[in-house]
Write a protein that holds these residues in place. Structure first.
Motif, mmCIF file in Angstrom:
data_model
loop_
_atom_site.group_PDB
_atom_site.id
_atom_site.type_symbol
_atom_site.label_atom_id
_atom_site.label_comp_id
_atom_site.label_asym_id
_atom_site.label_seq_id
_atom_site.Cartn_x
_atom_site.Cartn_y
_atom_site.Cartn_z
ATOM 1 N N ASP A 162 44.009 49.309 56.144
ATOM 2 C CA ASP A 162 43.168 48.271 56.767
ATOM 3 C C ASP A 162 42.654 47.491 55.440
ATOM 4 N N LEU A 163 42.703 46.085 55.574
ATOM 5 C CA LEU A 163 41.835 45.248 54.637
ATOM 6 C C LEU A 163 40.521 45.783 54.099
ATOM 7 N N ASP A 164 39.882 46.484 55.091
ATOM 8 C CA ASP A 164 38.265 46.582 54.711
ATOM 9 C C ASP A 164 38.416 48.109 53.898
ATOM 10 N N GLU A 165 39.625 48.575 53.649
ATOM 11 C CA GLU A 165 39.683 49.850 52.773
ATOM 12 C C GLU A 165 40.178 49.589 51.471
ATOM 13 N N ALA A 166 40.743 48.369 51.257
ATOM 14 C CA ALA A 166 41.178 47.871 50.065
ATOM 15 C C ALA A 166 40.485 47.110 49.054
ATOM 16 N N ARG A 200 44.667 33.163 45.538
ATOM 17 C CA ARG A 200 44.145 32.989 44.298
ATOM 18 C C ARG A 200 45.147 33.192 43.349
ATOM 19 N N ILE A 201 45.288 32.262 42.112
ATOM 20 C CA ILE A 201 46.355 32.582 41.063
ATOM 21 C C ILE A 201 45.569 33.121 39.788
ATOM 22 N N TYR A 202 45.415 34.282 39.584
ATOM 23 C CA TYR A 202 44.806 34.578 38.220
ATOM 24 C C TYR A 202 45.630 34.442 37.100
ATOM 25 N N HIS A 203 44.936 33.882 35.909
ATOM 26 C CA HIS A 203 45.758 33.468 34.739
ATOM 27 C C HIS A 203 45.527 34.328 33.683
ATOM 28 N N GLN A 204 46.566 34.600 32.861
ATOM 29 C CA GLN A 204 46.597 35.306 31.818
ATOM 30 C C GLN A 204 46.027 36.754 31.945
ATOM 31 N N VAL A 205 47.006 37.366 32.747
ATOM 32 C CA VAL A 205 46.803 38.661 33.258
ATOM 33 C C VAL A 205 47.423 39.578 32.438
ATOM 34 N N LYS A 206 46.661 40.364 31.490
ATOM 35 C CA LYS A 206 47.304 41.033 30.581
ATOM 36 C C LYS A 206 47.400 42.652 30.737
ATOM 37 N N GLU A 207 46.179 43.128 31.536
ATOM 38 C CA GLU A 207 45.935 44.471 31.692
ATOM 39 C C GLU A 207 46.444 44.733 33.170
ATOM 40 N N PRO A 208 47.002 46.033 33.246
ATOM 41 C CA PRO A 208 47.325 46.530 34.534
ATOM 42 C C PRO A 208 46.233 46.343 35.612
ATOM 43 N N LEU A 209 46.750 46.074 36.961
ATOM 44 C CA LEU A 209 45.894 46.089 37.918
ATOM 45 C C LEU A 209 45.933 47.308 38.966
ATOM 46 N N LEU A 210 44.850 47.526 39.557
ATOM 47 C CA LEU A 210 44.969 48.602 40.501
ATOM 48 C C LEU A 210 44.574 48.527 41.752
ATOM 49 N N LEU A 211 45.469 48.775 42.730
ATOM 50 C CA LEU A 211 45.293 48.487 44.142
ATOM 51 C C LEU A 211 44.709 50.031 44.630
ATOM 52 N N ARG A 212 43.371 49.954 45.194
ATOM 53 C CA ARG A 212 42.835 50.993 45.515
ATOM 54 C C ARG A 212 42.754 50.883 47.077
ATOM 55 N N GLU A 213 42.628 52.048 47.634
ATOM 56 C CA GLU A 213 42.535 52.076 49.273
ATOM 57 C C GLU A 213 41.789 53.382 49.314
ATOM 58 N N GLN A 214 40.535 53.281 50.277
ATOM 59 C CA GLN A 214 39.560 54.472 50.456
ATOM 60 C C GLN A 214 39.156 54.259 51.874
ATOM 61 N N GLY A 215 39.705 55.186 52.527
ATOM 62 C CA GLY A 215 39.203 55.118 54.205
ATOM 63 C C GLY A 215 38.993 56.449 54.326
ATOM 64 N N ILE A 216 38.795 56.787 55.705
ATOM 65 C CA ILE A 216 38.587 58.308 56.189
ATOM 66 C C ILE A 216 39.805 59.058 55.796
#
Ligand SMILES: O=P(O)(O)OC[C@H]1O[C@H](O)[C@H](O)[C@@H](O)[C@@H]1O
Length: 285
Positions: A162-166, A200-216
């Motif tokens: 669910d979007l609310d958990e991301a 959104r288009i983020y520019h000059q992305v050099k570091e890793p990104l983290l997709l987190r999900e935290q729900g029940i």
């Protein structure tokens, strides 16, 4: 000892199902060079594919990882997001190794692409699935006599509960083009809590990104690392724009978040004979 992987069918289209001996798997369609599925070893499906998607030649699939080339969105005279996602790609090789599974697909110019984009090119998409990781590499070679410019993206649709958990981490300090507000901004906070209608288009992305999900019932950390791509797109259509998409159920905007390895702001210029390579490495932590 490596074992060739035979062609199979998925939704009526030619596909390759990569299965690593450790239980990780991924599926790619020859149509569009479109990665549809990735299940890490001991994990669950990581990509969203719309149940209303067309699986038809000449049409893009809604979900998975569409390959965007040579134009991003409507930023040019070509069809939205270019033609690569709607073309039949060729299978170069697919095999299961001792601890992984690999596939390479190729797309080259033809009479139809030269009509709209008069350049000789070769795209190669390489996939490697193993354990908790999927590597997607896109290479482009200029096979012609003249230089050309292109934009590109691996437009990954990540499945979420669910979007609310991301949330997305790793964007703090970056400048981005807010395509909804049509204004350039800077990301101030470390944690992006996506709401609907985010583009959104983020520019000059050099570091890793983290997709987190935290729900029940969910706890997930997916690391997304780009090489060779300058930008990262974060997109979710929100309720209203999702309802206007013919190939996505109205409520499903809550079920995916696109985080795309991309080069948009400064298109890539290749002189005759030159090549470019970009990679998106995904790891379920
Ligand atoms: O509907 P499509 O042509 O597949 O595009 C889907 C989305 O792709 C990207 O994420 C763009 O930033 C969005 O503006 C666009 O809506």
């Amino acid at each position: 000892m490596s074992k060739p992987i035979p062609l199979s069918r998925h939704q009526g289209l030619d596909a390759i199902k990569l299965e690593s001996p450790d239980g990780a798997s991924a599926t790619v369609l020859l149509h569009g060079g479109h990665v549809l599925s990735w299940v890490p070893a001991g994990g669950v499906e990581q990509f969203y594919v719309s149940p209303d998607s067309a699986f038809a030649l000449g049409q893009p699939v809604r979900g998975g990882v569409p390959v965007i080339f040579p134009q991003f969105s409507a930023r040019g005279p070509l069809q939205r997001h270019g033609f690569a996602r709607s073309k039949p790609w060729q299978l170069v090789m697919a095999e299961q190794g001792a601890d992984d599974a690999l596939a390479v697909l190729r797309l080259t110019d033809d009479a139809a692409t030269r009509m709209v984009w008069p350049h000789a090119f070769e795209l190669e998409l390489s996939l490697r699935v193993s354990g908790r990781s999927l590597q997607i590499e896109l290479a482009c070679e200029n096979k012609g006599e003249q230089a050309f410019d292109f934009s590109t993206a691996l437009h990954s649709y990540f499945a979420i509960n669910d979007l609310d958990e991301a949330s997305v981490q790793g964007l703090a300090g970056l400048h981005y083009w807010d395509a909804v507000a049509a204004v350039e901004k800077q990301q101030r906070v470390e944690l992006l809590l996506p709401t609907g209608d985010l583009d959104r288009i983020y520019h000059q992305v050099k570091e890793p990104l983290l997709l987190r999900e935290q729900g029940i019932s969910t706890e997930r950390r997916l690391q997304i690392q780009h090489q060779g791509f300058d930008d990262a797109v974060v997109w979710n259509p929100g309720a209203e724009k999702c309802a206007a998409l013919a190939d996505v159920p109205d409520a499903d905007y809550r079920k995916f978040l696109c985080i795309e390895a991309a080069t948009i702001e400064h298109p890539i210029r290749l002189q005759a004979g030159e090549s470019w390579v970009g990679r998106q490495d995904l790891t379920l932590l």
